[in-house]
Scaffold this active site. Structure first.
Site, PDB file in Angstrom:
ATOM      1  N   TYR A 198       0.826  -1.213   0.000  1.00 34.56           N
ATOM      2  CA  TYR A 198       0.000   0.000   0.000  1.00 34.56           C
ATOM      3  C   TYR A 198       0.862   1.266   0.000  1.00 34.56           C
ATOM      4  O   TYR A 198       0.729   2.130  -0.840  1.00 34.56           O
ATOM      5  CB  TYR A 198      -0.842   0.055   1.275  1.00 34.56           C
ATOM      6  CG  TYR A 198      -2.045  -0.837   1.336  1.00 34.56           C
ATOM      7  CD1 TYR A 198      -3.302  -0.328   1.049  1.00 34.56           C
ATOM      8  CD2 TYR A 198      -1.947  -2.165   1.725  1.00 34.56           C
ATOM      9  CE1 TYR A 198      -4.430  -1.126   1.151  1.00 34.56           C
ATOM     10  CE2 TYR A 198      -3.068  -2.971   1.824  1.00 34.56           C
ATOM     11  CZ  TYR A 198      -4.303  -2.446   1.541  1.00 34.56           C
ATOM     12  OH  TYR A 198      -5.414  -3.233   1.636  1.00 34.56           O
ATOM     13  N   GLU A 248     -21.088   3.281 -14.405  1.00 38.88           N
ATOM     14  CA  GLU A 248     -22.113   2.552 -15.161  1.00 38.88           C
ATOM     15  C   GLU A 248     -21.568   1.223 -15.691  1.00 38.88           C
ATOM     16  O   GLU A 248     -22.319   0.296 -15.957  1.00 38.88           O
ATOM     17  CB  GLU A 248     -22.681   3.401 -16.303  1.00 38.88           C
ATOM     18  CG  GLU A 248     -21.732   3.669 -17.442  1.00 38.88           C
ATOM     19  CD  GLU A 248     -22.369   4.537 -18.535  1.00 38.88           C
ATOM     20  OE1 GLU A 248     -23.466   4.224 -18.993  1.00 38.88           O
ATOM     21  OE2 GLU A 248     -21.728   5.549 -18.917  1.00 38.88           O
TER      22      GLU A 248
HETATM   23  P1  NDP Z   1       2.055  -3.953   3.008  1.00 38.89           P
HETATM   24  O1  NDP Z   1       1.814  -5.160   3.817  1.00 38.89           O
HETATM   25  O2  NDP Z   1       0.981  -3.417   2.152  1.00 38.89           O
HETATM   26  O3  NDP Z   1       3.298  -4.214   2.062  1.00 38.89           O
HETATM   27  C1  NDP Z   1       4.531  -4.579   2.594  1.00 38.89           C
HETATM   28  C2  NDP Z   1       5.501  -4.766   1.458  1.00 38.89           C
HETATM   29  O4  NDP Z   1       6.799  -4.910   1.994  1.00 38.89           O
HETATM   30  C3  NDP Z   1       5.232  -6.001   0.635  1.00 38.89           C
HETATM   31  O5  NDP Z   1       5.578  -5.749  -0.696  1.00 38.89           O
HETATM   32  C4  NDP Z   1       6.160  -7.033   1.278  1.00 38.89           C
HETATM   33  O6  NDP Z   1       6.565  -8.006   0.374  1.00 38.89           O
HETATM   34  C5  NDP Z   1       7.335  -6.173   1.632  1.00 38.89           C
HETATM   35  N1  NDP Z   1       8.096  -6.670   2.777  1.00 38.89           N
HETATM   36  C6  NDP Z   1       7.617  -7.171   3.935  1.00 38.89           C
HETATM   37  N2  NDP Z   1       8.610  -7.476   4.770  1.00 38.89           N
HETATM   38  C7  NDP Z   1       9.753  -7.156   4.139  1.00 38.89           C
HETATM   39  C8  NDP Z   1      11.117  -7.236   4.483  1.00 38.89           C
HETATM   40  N3  NDP Z   1      11.511  -7.703   5.661  1.00 38.89           N
HETATM   41  N4  NDP Z   1      12.030  -6.825   3.568  1.00 38.89           N
HETATM   42  C9  NDP Z   1      11.650  -6.341   2.366  1.00 38.89           C
HETATM   43  N5  NDP Z   1      10.371  -6.246   1.994  1.00 38.89           N
HETATM   44  C10 NDP Z   1       9.429  -6.649   2.868  1.00 38.89           C
HETATM   45  O7  NDP Z   1       2.605  -2.867   4.046  1.00 38.89           O
HETATM   46  P2  NDP Z   1       2.742  -1.282   3.988  1.00 38.89           P
HETATM   47  O8  NDP Z   1       3.941  -0.981   4.805  1.00 38.89           O
HETATM   48  O9  NDP Z   1       2.680  -0.788   2.604  1.00 38.89           O
HETATM   49  O10 NDP Z   1       1.456  -0.797   4.752  1.00 38.89           O
HETATM   50  C11 NDP Z   1       1.237  -1.265   6.087  1.00 38.89           C
HETATM   51  C12 NDP Z   1      -0.226  -1.515   6.331  1.00 38.89           C
HETATM   52  O11 NDP Z   1      -0.887  -0.270   6.479  1.00 38.89           O
HETATM   53  C13 NDP Z   1      -0.928  -2.211   5.179  1.00 38.89           C
HETATM   54  O12 NDP Z   1      -0.904  -3.601   5.333  1.00 38.89           O
HETATM   55  C14 NDP Z   1      -2.318  -1.673   5.252  1.00 38.89           C
HETATM   56  O13 NDP Z   1      -3.075  -2.534   6.047  1.00 38.89           O
HETATM   57  C15 NDP Z   1      -2.175  -0.332   5.922  1.00 38.89           C
HETATM   58  N6  NDP Z   1      -2.338   0.758   4.918  1.00 38.89           N
HETATM   59  C16 NDP Z   1      -3.535   0.880   4.291  1.00 38.89           C
HETATM   60  C17 NDP Z   1      -3.725   1.871   3.357  1.00 38.89           C
HETATM   61  C18 NDP Z   1      -5.046   1.971   2.677  1.00 38.89           C
HETATM   62  O14 NDP Z   1      -6.013   1.420   3.166  1.00 38.89           O
HETATM   63  N7  NDP Z   1      -5.131   2.660   1.529  1.00 38.89           N
HETATM   64  C19 NDP Z   1      -2.677   2.802   3.012  1.00 38.89           C
HETATM   65  C20 NDP Z   1      -1.431   2.553   3.702  1.00 38.89           C
HETATM   66  C21 NDP Z   1      -1.288   1.563   4.624  1.00 38.89           C
HETATM   67  P3  NDP Z   1       5.755  -9.385   0.208  1.00 38.89           P
HETATM   68  O15 NDP Z   1       4.579  -9.091  -0.650  1.00 38.89           O
HETATM   69  O16 NDP Z   1       6.777 -10.255  -0.440  1.00 38.89           O
HETATM   70  O17 NDP Z   1       5.391  -9.834   1.587  1.00 38.89           O
END
Ligand code: NDP
Length: 453
Positions: A182, A447
């Protein structure tokens, strides 16, 4: 409920005045409970202070970049344009101050006692505040949220998280954003529109895991077209300070490069440290989250938890629902209320935004066997006149057996606005035939929802 005036100082002590904690405290107080809340930072929590709300304002600000570009095709001529990050930043931060005051007033109007300090559970029903003051409460609610996960690599301390992104003193010329979820996609869109050179660095080649593949692919295609760079299947080796400013960054699969800002957006970790949970015997799960039942009750009878700290669904409206349900269950007069975590709509405020409810096509195929997929792939009217080659996509996933809609996914301007209404229909179990029986509003993008073939 009848306030317990004898045994405890408060009927409810909430730790954390974010979305879930404020709602729970306010509603519990409205039910007649004597409530206190402790907040170590600012009333409002992540969403209001350094999340959804200021982010959405930046998204609005970013949209002007393309609107000002497109307006010439609509007959508007404007002089030279420029963008002032500091002006937008300060206006947004001022509005955050306003909202913090509004949230504080709401609590005060409900006679909720606010302690602006850290709190720790130090006994069964005992809470000790940072100032040393000790209070007791019949129930304790933990609503401490989550914090950004900061991966470990050499120089990781030089990286910022989204928390700091709202306070930058200057717009970065070049920013590397780690993560593909996100926050990474939303801030990539924001900074790209403001003119920064943005690179998303992700450990896999999957963006927005959990969203429908077709809309994810479309976002990648449009983002690339807009100039955002993607580095997939790579990790950070080091971030080193550059004597002339900014940082030298080394990714595992390429030469050192320079960036003004490195931002980690790699998920959020429940805030459970220093709360006295171990002493209180509160059970934690594998991801460090507080384990709760459907009524948000922990394994300890009088301790509850709501919101991101429980890592059920990390979304503000979910935390608010959980806070409300907790207060109604524990302090209300009616039956216990459990939050239904199924079929929750969500949106990513990328450029353009994505919105989704229910199962993706892949999930539906795995679960249901036979599915029917309807799709509208079109260039919005505004983009056509503007000469903007950017197509929208809407997808409806139906159960092949009975036509029930089990998922809707979109990437389109205003997709989140359309989705909120569509999600009601999906949650209510309507079918494709029900949508088809509804007359279209023409000309709109929405729509397409009732015209999909
Ligand atoms: P997300 O869970 O959306 O994405 C995390 C990303 O980081 C993924 O691509 C993940 O990869 C990667 N990742 C996780 N762990 C590691 C690591 N140790 N090293 C490298 N990459 C890693 O988290 P965000 O930080 O973007 O957002 C946090 C939360 O906040 C979201 O889950 C959401 O619930 C909330 N949020 C909601 C919004 C909305 O409703 N519009 C807006 C912003 C935040 P992989 O896919 O491989 O796990």
């Amino acid at each position: 409920m009848a306030a317990d005036t004898t045994e405890y100082d408060f009927d409810l002590f909430t730790i954390g005045a974010g979305s879930g904690g404020v709602r729970a405290s306010r509603v519990a107080a409205a039910h007649g409970a004597r409530v206190a809340v402790a907040e170590e930072f600012r009333v409002g929590g992540t969403c209001v202070i350094r999340g959804c709300v200021p982010k959405k304002m930046l998204v609005y600000g970013a949209h002007f970049a393309e609107d000002l570009e497109d307006c010439a095709k609509f007959g508007w001529e404007i002089g030279e344009k420029s963008f002032d990050w500091i002006k937008l930043r300060d206006n947004v931060l001022n509005d955050v101050d306003r909202l913090e005051n509004a949230y504080t007033e709401t609590l005060e109007n409900h006679d909720v006692t606010i302690f602006r300090e850290r709190a720790e559970i130090t006994g069964g029903h005992e809470i000790t505040l940072a100032s040393g003051k000790v209070v007791t409460a019949r129930y304790i609610l933990i609503a401490t949220g989550a914090h950004p996960r900061m991966p470990t690599c050499e120089g990781a301390e030089h990286a910022i998280s989204s928390n700091e992104a709202f306070h930058l003193d200057a717009l970065p010329k070049r920013i590397l954003i780690a993560g593909g979820g996100y926050i990474a996609n939303e801030f990539a869109g924001i900074f790209n529109e403001f003119g920064s050179k943005v690179t998303i660095v992700n450990r896999s080649d999957v963006l927005l895991r959990g969203y429908d593949e077709s809309v994810r692919d479309r976002l990648l295609q449009i983002s690339t077209m807009k100039g955002i760079e993607f580095r997939f299947n790579t990790t950070f080796e080091y971030i080193r300070e550059c004597p002339d400013g900014g940082y030298f960054v080394k990714l595992s699969d390429r030469d050192e490069e320079h960036a003004d800002v490195v931002m980690f957006a790699t998920g959020r970790v429940p805030n459970v440290k220093g709360l006295g949970l171990d002493k209180a015997g509160v059970e934690l799960g594998e991801r460090g989250e507080i384990v709760v039942d459907r009524f948000s009750k922990t394994n300890i009878d009088h301790i509850y938890a709501v919101g991101d700290v429980t890592d059920r669904v990390q979304l503000t409206p979910v935390a608010i629902r959980e806070g409300q349900a907790f207060a109604d269950t524990v302090f209300g007069k009616g039956d216990p209320v459990a939050v239904d975590h199924g079929c929750i709509p969500s949106a990513v405020f990328s450029h353009p935004p994505i919105a989704s409810v229910g199962m993706t096509e892949g999930q539906a195929r795995n679960k249901l066997g036979t599915v029917k997929v309807y799709q509208a792939d079109f260039r919005p009217m505004k983009n056509v006149l503007a000469g903007r080659n950017e197509r929208s996509l809407m997808k409806m996933i139906c159960d092949g057996e009975n036509g029930k809609i089990v998922g809707i996914h979109m990437i389109a301007p205003e997709a989140p606005e359309m989705m909120q209404a569509a999600a009601i229909a999906v949650k209510a179990g309507l079918t494709k035939a029900d949508f088809d029986a509804t007359v279209a509003i023409h000309p709109t993008m929405a729509e397409e929802l009732v015209l999909m073939r």
